[in-house]
Design a protein around this motif. Structure first.
Motif, PDB file in Angstrom:
ATOM      1  N   SER A 256      45.872  36.698  38.064  1.00  0.00           N
ATOM      2  CA  SER A 256      45.587  37.576  39.197  1.00  0.00           C
ATOM      3  C   SER A 256      46.757  37.715  40.153  1.00  0.00           C
ATOM      4  O   SER A 256      46.758  38.603  41.008  1.00  0.00           O
TER       5      SER A 256
ATOM      6  N   ARG B 213      50.064  39.644  36.826  1.00  0.00           N
ATOM      7  CA  ARG B 213      49.802  41.071  36.621  1.00  0.00           C
ATOM      8  C   ARG B 213      50.983  41.741  35.927  1.00  0.00           C
ATOM      9  O   ARG B 213      50.809  42.606  35.063  1.00  0.00           O
TER      10      ARG B 213
ATOM     11  N   LYS C 275      36.860  38.895  39.050  1.00  0.00           N
ATOM     12  CA  LYS C 275      38.174  39.507  38.854  1.00  0.00           C
ATOM     13  C   LYS C 275      38.317  40.156  37.478  1.00  0.00           C
ATOM     14  O   LYS C 275      39.327  40.822  37.210  1.00  0.00           O
TER      15      LYS C 275
ATOM     16  N   THR D 191      41.500  33.779  34.814  1.00  0.00           N
ATOM     17  CA  THR D 191      41.289  33.821  36.252  1.00  0.00           C
ATOM     18  C   THR D 191      40.212  32.817  36.615  1.00  0.00           C
ATOM     19  O   THR D 191      39.394  32.437  35.763  1.00  0.00           O
TER      20      THR D 191
ATOM     21  N   GLU E 151      38.931  44.009  37.229  1.00  0.00           N
ATOM     22  CA  GLU E 151      40.228  44.363  37.794  1.00  0.00           C
ATOM     23  C   GLU E 151      41.369  44.037  36.825  1.00  0.00           C
ATOM     24  O   GLU E 151      42.314  44.815  36.665  1.00  0.00           O
ATOM     25  N   LEU E 152      41.286  42.881  36.167  1.00  0.00           N
ATOM     26  CA  LEU E 152      42.338  42.482  35.233  1.00  0.00           C
ATOM     27  C   LEU E 152      42.306  43.324  33.958  1.00  0.00           C
ATOM     28  O   LEU E 152      43.357  43.625  33.382  1.00  0.00           O
TER      29      LEU E 152
END
Length: 327
Positions: free
Chosen positions: A156, A161, A183, A178, A186-187
């Protein structure tokens, strides 16, 4: 008069203050950069707090290892760049002397590269540390190749990223780790093929399930600490774990599995090699031009709010994205 962020004692963000200082003329082989934006990094926090590996002389220490700006002046013998060129500063190992949280800084000409045309100023300020660290660890050290599976701990964060994006750009299969399952979406949106959340999964078990028991080819460990043992257990025989982060200060266990190589990666060491820097810059330029590489930015604040920027970083409110300081 130009502004410079300094600190006279170690401590929290409140020790930072802004002073006015005249610009310094670049020496032979140096360039002076008019800084347009800088970014807050974990190393900055460690230096300010007095916990960095290198000794930092006080008082009047500067801060900031990452920035972008425009060449303002060049010293004798500098021919590769000229005044007016937009650049990214690739490394400031003595940031307590030349720190980028300032309106101007003077650095060796070898430590700047052309700013990719596809990045705006804020993005350029937030790019180099994350992407160069990820590229160096995955490609220069890990020799990641198309089709290989790479496990990324601390995914994260900015380097994590960037590693997801670089792995995808290479045609590898990035698997992100993570701490929080919230999360995961989002990842995946950032490019992760799979996400392992440690609040619901055991890492080694999840990797075995995702790889049909084979394990991953490469691990980028951005956390270290006791959890590294699970990462080794998730790696196939003959694979490698590249430890490139320090999020967990506790010691990592000695690996009992001699079939998995565990190596440390230190970015500043690779940045002293011009050939490596050239490859990193070429990779960043190519990825940006194809729309594949982009830093994740949390917020942009003015230099006068540097204390608030560091407080936000210390509180973890940035969520692993970069805090950019505009000058």
């Amino acid at each position: 008069m130009p502004r410079v962020v300094v600190f006279d004692e170690f401590g929290g963000p409140e020790v930072l203050h802004i002073v006015d200082e005249p610009v310094v003329e670049p020496a032979a082989g140096e360039v002076r950069v008019r800084v347009e934006a800088s970014a807050v990094n974990p190393l900055d926090s460690m230096i300010r707090a007095g916990t960095s590996p290198a000794p930092v002389p006080l008082p009047h220490a500067r801060l900031g290892v990452e920035a972008t700006g425009v060449i303002d002046a060049v010293g004798d013998g500098v021919t590769a760049v000229r005044a007016g060129d937009p650049v990214i500063i690739t490394a400031i190992p003595d940031s307590w002397v030349r720190g980028s949280h300032a309106d101007y800084t003077t650095v060796p000409a070898s430590t700047v590269v052309p700013r990719p045309a596809g990045l705006d100023v804020a993005e350029a300020a937030a790019s180099w540390v994350g992407f160069s660290t990820a590229y160096g660890a995955l490609v220069e050290e890990g020799r990641l190749r198309r089709g290989q599976r790479v496990l990324i701990s601390g995914a994260s964060g900015a380097v994590g990223r960037a590693a997801i994006q670089i792995a995808g750009e290479l045609g590898a299969v990035p698997i992100a780790i993570t701490r929080r399952s919230a999360k995961a979406g989002e990842l995946r949106a950032a490019g992760a093929a799979e996400v392992i959340a440690t609040d619901r999964d055991e890492v080694a078990d999840a990797v075995r399930r995702l790889t049909d028991g084979a394990g991953v080819d490469l691990v980028l460990d951005l956390v270290r600490g006791p959890g590294q043992g699970e990462l080794v257990a998730a790696t196939r025989p003959g694979g490698k774990v590249v430890a490139a982060g320090f999020l967990d200060p506790r010691p990592a266990p000695d690996s009992a599995d001699g079939s998995v190589e565990v190596v440390d990666y230190y970015g500043f060491g690779r940045l002293s090699d011009p050939a490596v820097v050239a490859r990193m810059a070429a990779s960043l330029n190519a990825g940006v031009s194809r729309g594949k590489l982009r830093p994740a930015i949390d917020t942009v604040v003015p230099l006068d709010d540097i204390v608030a920027a560091h407080r936000r970083f210390e509180a973890g409110a940035h969520g692993g994205r970069k805090i950019v300081v505009m000058h």
